[in-house]
Design a protein around this motif. Structure first.
Motif, PDB file in Angstrom:
ATOM      1  N   ASP A 148      54.460   0.831   4.061  1.00  0.00           N
ATOM      2  CA  ASP A 148      53.280   1.050   4.892  1.00  0.00           C
ATOM      3  C   ASP A 148      53.682   1.832   6.146  1.00  0.00           C
ATOM      4  OD1 ASP A 148      51.142   0.720   6.780  1.00  0.00           O
ATOM      5  OD2 ASP A 148      50.409  -0.964   5.590  1.00  0.00           O
ATOM      6  N   MET A 149      53.017   2.984   6.357  1.00  0.00           N
ATOM      7  CA  MET A 149      53.417   3.889   7.431  1.00  0.00           C
ATOM      8  C   MET A 149      52.632   3.694   8.727  1.00  0.00           C
ATOM      9  SD  MET A 149      55.896   5.671   6.243  1.00  0.00           S
ATOM     10  CE  MET A 149      55.978   7.173   7.225  1.00  0.00           C
ATOM     11  N   GLU A 150      51.898   2.589   8.845  1.00  0.00           N
ATOM     12  CA  GLU A 150      51.003   2.439   9.999  1.00  0.00           C
ATOM     13  C   GLU A 150      51.727   2.397  11.340  1.00  0.00           C
ATOM     14  OE1 GLU A 150      48.712  -1.083   9.673  1.00  0.00           O
ATOM     15  OE2 GLU A 150      50.394  -2.448   9.888  1.00  0.00           O
ATOM     16  N   ALA A 151      52.999   2.027  11.370  1.00  0.00           N
ATOM     17  CA  ALA A 151      53.739   1.950  12.633  1.00  0.00           C
ATOM     18  C   ALA A 151      54.195   3.326  13.118  1.00  0.00           C
ATOM     19  CB  ALA A 151      54.945   1.019  12.497  1.00  0.00           C
ATOM     20  N   LEU A 152      54.199   4.318  12.234  1.00  0.00           N
ATOM     21  CA  LEU A 152      54.509   5.690  12.627  1.00  0.00           C
ATOM     22  C   LEU A 152      53.185   6.406  12.845  1.00  0.00           C
ATOM     23  CD1 LEU A 152      57.224   4.853  11.082  1.00  0.00           C
ATOM     24  CD2 LEU A 152      57.541   7.310  10.791  1.00  0.00           C
ATOM     25  N   ALA A 153      52.631   6.285  14.029  1.00  0.00           N
ATOM     26  CA  ALA A 153      51.284   6.781  14.283  1.00  0.00           C
ATOM     27  C   ALA A 153      51.192   7.424  15.658  1.00  0.00           C
ATOM     28  CB  ALA A 153      50.268   5.636  14.168  1.00  0.00           C
ATOM     29  N   GLY A 154      50.204   8.298  15.804  1.00  0.00           N
ATOM     30  CA  GLY A 154      49.898   8.874  17.103  1.00  0.00           C
ATOM     31  C   GLY A 154      50.144  10.366  17.183  1.00  0.00           C
ATOM     32  N   LEU A 155      49.591  10.957  18.232  1.00  0.00           N
ATOM     33  CA  LEU A 155      49.792  12.366  18.538  1.00  0.00           C
ATOM     34  C   LEU A 155      51.172  12.548  19.150  1.00  0.00           C
ATOM     35  CD1 LEU A 155      48.650  15.286  18.865  1.00  0.00           C
ATOM     36  CD2 LEU A 155      47.779  14.558  21.100  1.00  0.00           C
ATOM     37  N   ILE A 156      51.992  13.386  18.532  1.00  0.00           N
ATOM     38  CA  ILE A 156      53.365  13.590  19.002  1.00  0.00           C
ATOM     39  C   ILE A 156      53.458  14.804  19.904  1.00  0.00           C
ATOM     40  CG2 ILE A 156      55.752  14.001  18.272  1.00  0.00           C
ATOM     41  CD1 ILE A 156      54.990  12.697  15.579  1.00  0.00           C
ATOM     42  N   THR A 171      48.852   7.946  11.309  1.00  0.00           N
ATOM     43  CA  THR A 171      47.710   8.036  12.217  1.00  0.00           C
ATOM     44  C   THR A 171      46.403   8.022  11.441  1.00  0.00           C
ATOM     45  OG1 THR A 171      49.089   9.466  13.614  1.00  0.00           O
ATOM     46  CG2 THR A 171      46.753   9.287  14.176  1.00  0.00           C
ATOM     47  N   TYR A 172      45.527   7.067  11.751  1.00  0.00           N
ATOM     48  CA  TYR A 172      44.231   6.980  11.078  1.00  0.00           C
ATOM     49  C   TYR A 172      43.270   8.045  11.609  1.00  0.00           C
ATOM     50  CZ  TYR A 172      45.261   2.626   8.620  1.00  0.00           C
ATOM     51  OH  TYR A 172      45.791   1.690   7.777  1.00  0.00           O
ATOM     52  N   GLY A 173      42.261   8.360  10.801  1.00  0.00           N
ATOM     53  CA  GLY A 173      41.308   9.396  11.144  1.00  0.00           C
ATOM     54  C   GLY A 173      40.699   9.271  12.534  1.00  0.00           C
ATOM     55  N   PRO A 174      40.109   8.101  12.888  1.00  0.00           N
ATOM     56  CA  PRO A 174      39.524   7.974  14.225  1.00  0.00           C
ATOM     57  C   PRO A 174      40.528   8.211  15.340  1.00  0.00           C
ATOM     58  CG  PRO A 174      38.735   6.225  12.785  1.00  0.00           C
ATOM     59  CD  PRO A 174      39.838   6.926  12.043  1.00  0.00           C
ATOM     60  N   PRO A 191      37.013  13.114   5.464  1.00  0.00           N
ATOM     61  CA  PRO A 191      36.727  12.519   4.149  1.00  0.00           C
ATOM     62  C   PRO A 191      35.883  11.258   4.316  1.00  0.00           C
ATOM     63  CG  PRO A 191      38.974  12.039   4.825  1.00  0.00           C
ATOM     64  CD  PRO A 191      38.416  12.983   5.848  1.00  0.00           C
ATOM     65  N   GLN A 192      35.269  10.812   3.246  1.00  0.00           N
ATOM     66  CA  GLN A 192      34.467   9.592   3.318  1.00  0.00           C
ATOM     67  C   GLN A 192      35.310   8.409   3.774  1.00  0.00           C
ATOM     68  OE1 GLN A 192      32.805   8.099  -0.421  1.00  0.00           O
ATOM     69  NE2 GLN A 192      30.885   7.652   0.627  1.00  0.00           N
ATOM     70  N   SER A 193      36.591   8.449   3.463  1.00  0.00           N
ATOM     71  CA  SER A 193      37.512   7.368   3.834  1.00  0.00           C
ATOM     72  C   SER A 193      38.064   7.531   5.244  1.00  0.00           C
ATOM     73  CB  SER A 193      38.686   7.356   2.846  1.00  0.00           C
ATOM     74  OG  SER A 193      39.395   8.598   2.911  1.00  0.00           O
ATOM     75  N   PHE A 194      37.504   8.449   6.040  1.00  0.00           N
ATOM     76  CA  PHE A 194      38.027   8.836   7.340  1.00  0.00           C
ATOM     77  C   PHE A 194      38.502   7.646   8.182  1.00  0.00           C
ATOM     78  CE2 PHE A 194      37.111   9.832  11.876  1.00  0.00           C
ATOM     79  CZ  PHE A 194      37.995  10.889  12.061  1.00  0.00           C
ATOM     80  N   GLU A 195      37.685   6.595   8.253  1.00  0.00           N
ATOM     81  CA  GLU A 195      38.006   5.459   9.108  1.00  0.00           C
ATOM     82  C   GLU A 195      39.228   4.694   8.626  1.00  0.00           C
ATOM     83  OE1 GLU A 195      35.738   1.529  11.032  1.00  0.00           O
ATOM     84  OE2 GLU A 195      34.745   2.739   9.493  1.00  0.00           O
ATOM     85  N   PHE A 196      39.499   4.744   7.305  1.00  0.00           N
ATOM     86  CA  PHE A 196      40.565   3.924   6.731  1.00  0.00           C
ATOM     87  C   PHE A 196      41.546   4.762   5.907  1.00  0.00           C
ATOM     88  CE2 PHE A 196      36.808   1.139   7.146  1.00  0.00           C
ATOM     89  CZ  PHE A 196      37.306   0.281   8.111  1.00  0.00           C
ATOM     90  N   SER A 197      41.818   5.973   6.377  1.00  0.00           N
ATOM     91  CA  SER A 197      42.823   6.816   5.736  1.00  0.00           C
ATOM     92  C   SER A 197      43.630   7.511   6.819  1.00  0.00           C
ATOM     93  CB  SER A 197      42.170   7.836   4.791  1.00  0.00           C
ATOM     94  OG  SER A 197      41.220   8.638   5.476  1.00  0.00           O
ATOM     95  N   THR A 198      44.793   8.033   6.447  1.00  0.00           N
ATOM     96  CA  THR A 198      45.756   8.525   7.431  1.00  0.00           C
ATOM     97  C   THR A 198      46.140   9.978   7.176  1.00  0.00           C
ATOM     98  OG1 THR A 198      47.662   7.840   6.103  1.00  0.00           O
ATOM     99  CG2 THR A 198      46.744   6.197   7.631  1.00  0.00           C
ATOM    100  N   VAL A 199      46.776  10.565   8.178  1.00  0.00           N
ATOM    101  CA  VAL A 199      47.255  11.944   8.069  1.00  0.00           C
ATOM    102  C   VAL A 199      48.184  12.098   6.865  1.00  0.00           C
ATOM    103  CG1 VAL A 199      48.719  13.681   9.167  1.00  0.00           C
ATOM    104  CG2 VAL A 199      46.964  12.494  10.509  1.00  0.00           C
TER     105      VAL A 199
END
Length: 543
Positions: A148-156, A171-174, A191-199
């Motif tokens: 799970d890549m959720e800990a590698l997130a954000g604008l770099i 990084t999630y869509g929002p 995408p339709q999954s924008f809120e719950f999908s990542t880069v």
């Protein structure tokens, strides 16, 4: 807290009252009765097999074997995923969920997994609807982890001059939009999954956004990719364009985790829109609407929205005018540079050439400072679009079989392809004992072709007077899915336009690509993933 079985967050999951309300609507519209609400099996009532592997002490702090974690990472969010999870059936849970916090930790996890032959399933937001993240690796007893890549997130990093931004893969869509908003920028990928999908998930699956023409696939936005593979790090050069041989980024986009783990991506960004113009156009027939969409796609006007809903789809989305029985086209433009009223007027002239009718109040032009709001049929469609996954979960709770199938084909082949897919799905439904509806909308339009998107909503007819259990419902769904893939292949359409391949679309993808390309892909995988640990069974055969 994210739902362990359905779409989105647990607090938004459809409750019994919502299911009963939906059941009443289905009885009124389709004559379906005896649809009774059921509750998903709770996390505390789940029994998962004991983990087969344990990470070494140097990596153990990154791992979780919590039941909720393992259950949530067992499936994506297709119908068969949600139906099994709702029933408490978790066939192939990962042995652990591992959350690296740096690219170096990703490399360490891949080194360990290669040494001990543990399969690794890269995981972004878990919104796959094609079996892309299910830890079913084809080898009973083999250890599997979900990375799970959720800990590698954000604008770099952000280069305003180049109009490009570097984001971490988790990084999630929002969060992408929130990071760009203070700079007056947007990625324009929704995408339709924008809120719950990542880069990373977008890049790995060649995701498509909801914009119907112009830049819409993530391919259009990627400038550079950083990926960690079992054989080492991979980073492409940032360039506005290049004619230097085959593109390394093109190999990574759509690789669905079989070559490595996407860690970062530079993405092309754009100014936020301040102008918006839209209208809904009615057509007596679907064919007339299709001709209008082709005219728009080939006109060079590049509408942001060009969604054509067949009569059933228009009714379900609430986009049809009162009493209307034909197809509905939602056409819209947006931008940050100039007013769009004249562009919309020209688009409506083209629609009128094909019998399109714009009813009073069905047109909206918003121009000025700030980000303009949506209204009318466009907002009705958008609201329905975003609610659809939650409504699907409610339908699953009522025992309804519901799923979508999408493809793309040439304009010259659309009429025959549409007829063949509908007939194949209908025949499969009859054979499988499914009573229901098949609807279609055009989601994307190109100068040379079109992307139709089909929805099936069906009630299983009882077998021998007995209630239809989840295994039976999934078997019936499988039959319809197989029929759709066969029709798509026969008509030389694509296995998927924007949902990715995963495990569910392999049969059609295998026949779509040239055999030599499959051999070349296997050779690349062998070089980058010599132990065969990366998402076995997706795109190419395990091992």
């Amino acid at each position: 807290m994210r739902s362990h079985w359905g779409w989105g967050v647990e607090a938004d999951a459809p409750d019994a009252a919502a299911q009963r309300k939906l059941a009443r609507t289905l009885k009124e519209q389709l004559g379906w009765d005896s649809l009774l609400p059921t509750e998903a099996v709770a996390v505390e009532d789940l029994t998962l097999p004991e983990p087969k592997v344990a990470l070494p002490a140097t990596l153990a702090t990154l791992a979780s074997v919590d039941v909720r974690d393992r259950a949530q990472h067992t499936y994506g969010r297709s119908y068969r995923d949600v139906a099994r999870a709702h029933a408490g059936r978790f066939d192939h849970p990962p042995d652990a969920v591992v959350r690296p916090t740096s690219q170096a930790e990703v490399a360490n996890v891949l080194d360990w997994a290669s040494e001990v032959d543990v399969a690794v399933i890269p995981y972004g937001g878990g919104s796959s609807v094609c079996g892309g993240v299910e830890p079913d690796v084809g080898t009973p007893g083999r250890g599997v982890i979900s990375l799970d890549m959720e800990a590698l997130a954000g604008l770099i990093d952000l280069e305003v001059t180049d109009r490009a931004a570097r984001f971490a893969a988790g990084t999630y869509g929002p969060a992408v939009n929130d990071a760009l908003r203070p700079h007056g920028l947007t990625l324009r990928h929704f995408p339709q999954s924008f809120e719950f999908s990542t880069v990373g998930g977008w890049v790995a699956t060649r995701a498509g956004g909801h914009f119907a023409t112009g830049p819409t696939h993530i391919d259009d936005f990627v400038e550079s990719i950083t990926m960690e593979t079992p054989a080492g790090a991979w980073e492409s050069r940032r360039l506005p364009g290049s004619g230097a041989g085959p593109s390394p980024d093109r190999l990574v986009m759509g690789s669905e985790g079989v070559l490595g783990v996407i860690c970062e991506a530079w993405l092309r960004v754009q100014p936020r829109p301040t102008f918006r113009a839209s209208a809904s156009v009615g057509f007596e027939t679907l064919d007339a609407g299709v001709r209008a969409v082709r005219a728009l796609a080939q006109s060079g006007l590049s509408p942001a929205n060009c969604r054509l809903l067949d009569p059933v789809e228009a009714l379900l989305a609430g986009a049809a005018a009162s009493g209307a029985t034909g197809a509905v086209l939602i056409v819209g433009f947006e931008g940050a540079d100039h007013a769009l009223g004249e562009v919309l007027s020209r688009a409506l002239e083209l629609c009128g050439d094909h019998g399109g009718d714009v009813s009073p109040g069905a047109m909206s032009v918003r121009e000025g400072s700030g980000e303009p709001a949506r209204s009318g049929a466009e907002e009705a469609w958008r609201s329905s679009f975003l609610r659809a996954p939650y409504q699907r979960d409610a339908l699953v709770g009522l025992g309804v079989v519901v799923e979508t199938f999408e493809t793309a084909c040439l304009w010259s082949r659309f009429e025959a392809t549409d007829a063949a897919i509908r007939a194949s799905i209908r025949n499969a439904m009859d054979q499988a004992g499914l009573e229901g509806i098949v609807s279609m909308r055009v989601t994307h339009a190109y100068p040379d072709g079109v992307a139709p998107y089909y929805t099936v909503m069906a009630r299983p007819t009882p077998a021998h007077g007995q209630p239809v259990g989840v295994n039976d419902r999934i078997a019936r769904w499988d039959a319809v899915k197989e029929a759709s893939m066969e029709a798509i292949t026969t008509e030389r359409a694509t296995a998927t336009h924007h949902h990715a391949v995963g495990r569910d679309h392999r049969s059609a993808y295998d026949r779509q690509r040239p055999p030599l390309f499959a051999e070349a892909l296997r050779a690349v995988k062998s070089r980058l993933d010599p132990s065969g640990i990366m998402n076995p069974g997706v795109l190419i055969d395990a091992g």
